[in-house]
Write a protein that holds these residues in place. Structure first.
Motif, short mmCIF file in Angstrom:
data_model
loop_
_atom_site.label_atom_id
_atom_site.label_comp_id
_atom_site.label_asym_id
_atom_site.label_seq_id
_atom_site.Cartn_x
_atom_site.Cartn_y
_atom_site.Cartn_z
N THR A 56 4.09 0.02 19.03
CA THR A 56 2.96 0.55 19.79
C THR A 56 2.00 -0.53 20.27
O THR A 56 0.99 -0.23 20.90
N GLY A 57 2.34 -1.78 19.98
CA GLY A 57 1.45 -2.88 20.34
C GLY A 57 0.63 -3.39 19.16
O GLY A 57 0.04 -4.46 19.21
N LYS A 58 0.57 -2.60 18.10
CA LYS A 58 -0.01 -3.01 16.82
C LYS A 58 1.08 -2.90 15.77
O LYS A 58 2.08 -2.21 15.98
N ASP A 59 0.88 -3.54 14.61
CA ASP A 59 1.91 -3.48 13.58
C ASP A 59 2.28 -2.05 13.24
O ASP A 59 3.45 -1.72 13.04
N PHE A 60 1.24 -1.18 13.16
CA PHE A 60 1.45 0.24 12.90
C PHE A 60 0.52 1.05 13.79
O PHE A 60 -0.61 0.64 14.06
N ALA A 61 1.01 2.21 14.23
CA ALA A 61 0.19 3.05 15.11
C ALA A 61 -1.10 3.48 14.43
O ALA A 61 -2.12 3.70 15.09
N SER A 62 -1.07 3.61 13.10
CA SER A 62 -2.27 4.01 12.36
C SER A 62 -3.43 3.03 12.57
O SER A 62 -4.59 3.39 12.36
#
Length: 421
Positions: free
Chosen positions: A245-251
């Motif tokens: 998502t562009g970050k390690d985790f969507a959270s």
């Protein structure tokens, strides 16, 4: 006999009505973003083999690490024993997971990671002296095929024959700006009138629901309400995790972090099966007791397999390199450029993107596994691109190592496919 002919004798494939679709392409080799069949034809793997091989097939860094580990320790039961690959993996995960996560529990695949999360949530309340049996889930969510995961999934094409046997689940609509007042009201009412143990969700992107996307701020508000009422929040990051998502985790797009996170797929870079369910210290502490019955009595034979742990650790190391981060940025920009061009096409109804996940909806209705869907799939494969449309949605989730030339071919073939519908 060919591999395809031999396949028909004994094999039963997933998500397949064999009466209608008896033939399965034999793949003999893979490298980078490419698959090769038994005739030597190459295909660009536009979905990273169900979102697993994000660092490329047969990545030499990962295979070298795993080969070395295989000579040292292949497997040992994880009940009563431990080993360095599991310990190092836990330490590496704590560096990239949301900061409230403290403990990890191993299993075998995405479905089992969800089943474990559900069991953790139900027993958490039981151990604390409450019997809470209701789970809240999003409509059209998909969390896996085992019974707990299937219970909280909302796609009836998968669940139909089994729905009478599910655990107690209430579904709410995916929040949008248009429906949020009603969704929030229903959410609060469910928590007020039922003994709700947990709220499970795919953060920001519902994968099997054709990459349906929704806004972080709306989900954040629901999570805040859940936390006020000690309803455990379960983030299913099986698809979204590890940079997609562009970050390690969507959270990490959210202010309110989950109590429990489910991980699999690209966790082990597509090399071997493994899953992890992580949780907060608060959840873990509910199982600490002099009463043995309050322990979490769940276990898988291959839990924390050292080879799988080594593959996962190597994948995390690659994810954190500047090279892979540059690839994520490059693909994200390329998708945006393609979107600016394709979204004006008369046969495109809607487009959406988050990180390297890109999807477009065709301006035509079709069954999820209908004839037109297979017509598109066959067109893509004939032109050397592996994409699996979900109903009238065509999506791309390719390995991070896909080249610019390969990515442009994927775009071109998608654009050409619009001419056959």
């Amino acid at each position: 006999m060919t591999l395809q002919e031999r396949d028909k004798k004994h094999l039963w494939h997933p998500l397949t009505q064999h009466k209608l679709h008896p033939n399965h392409l034999a793949i003999t080799k893979a490298k980078g973003a490419l698959l090769f069949d038994d005739q030597g034809k190459e295909y660009i793997d536009g979905i990273a083999s169900w979102y697993t091989c994000m660092y490329g097939h047969c990545n030499e860094y990962i295979t070298a690490k795993v080969s070395e580990q295989m000579q040292q320790l292949d497997h040992v039961v994880f009940a009563g024993f431990t080993h360095e690959p599991a310990i190092k993996l836990s330490e590496a995960l704590m560096q990239i997971l949301p900061k409230n996560q403290e403990k990890i529990f191993f299993s075998d695949n995405g479905s089992t990671s969800v089943d474990i999360a559900i069991k953790m949530a139900l027993q958490y309340h039981f151990n604390n002296g409450e019997k809470r049996g209701k789970i809240i889930a999003l409509e059209d969510g998909f969390h896996g095929d085992t019974f707990g995961a299937m219970s909280v999934s909302g796609l009836s094409v998968y669940n139909g024959p089994f729905e009478d046997f599910f655990i107690d689940v209430a579904r709410i609509q995916v929040p949008t700006e248009e429906n949020f007042t009603a969704v929030k009201k229903q959410f609060v009412e469910l928590i007020r009138t039922h003994k709700v143990a947990a709220f499970i969700y795919e953060p920001l992107v519902q994968g099997a629901a054709a990459m349906k996307m929704f806004k972080a701020e709306l989900l954040d508000e629901l999570l805040a309400i859940a936390k006020e009422h000690n309803v455990l929040c379960i983030a299913d990051e099986v698809m979204t995790g590890f940079g997609k998502t562009g970050k390690d985790f969507a959270s990490m797009y959210l202010t309110n972090q989950p109590d429990i996170i489910c991980l699999s797929k690209s966790l082990t870079a597509g090399l071997v099966p493994m899953a992890i369910t992580s949780c907060t210290e608060k959840v873990y502490n509910a199982f600490l007791s002099d009463d043995i019955g309050k322990g979490f009595f769940h276990g898988h034979t291959y839990s924390a397999n050292p080879i799988a742990c080594t593959a996962a650790l190597a994948g995390i190391e690659l994810l954190q390199t500047q090279e892979i981060q540059d690839c994520i940025e490059r693909i994200t920009k390329a998708h945006a450029d393609f979107d600016a061009k394709i979204k004006q096409h008369p046969k495109v109804k809607e487009t959406r993107q988050l990180g390297v996940i890109y999807a477009l909806d065709l301006n035509i209705e079709m069954d999820r596994y209908g004839d037109l869907r297979y017509k598109l799939f066959n067109f893509f494969m004939e032109n050397g691109v592996c994409l699996r449309p979900l109903g009238n949605t065509i999506y791309i989730l390719a390995p991070y190592v896909i080249t610019d030339e390969q990515l442009q071919k994927v775009y071109r073939i998608i654009e050409e496919s619009l001419g056959i519908i």
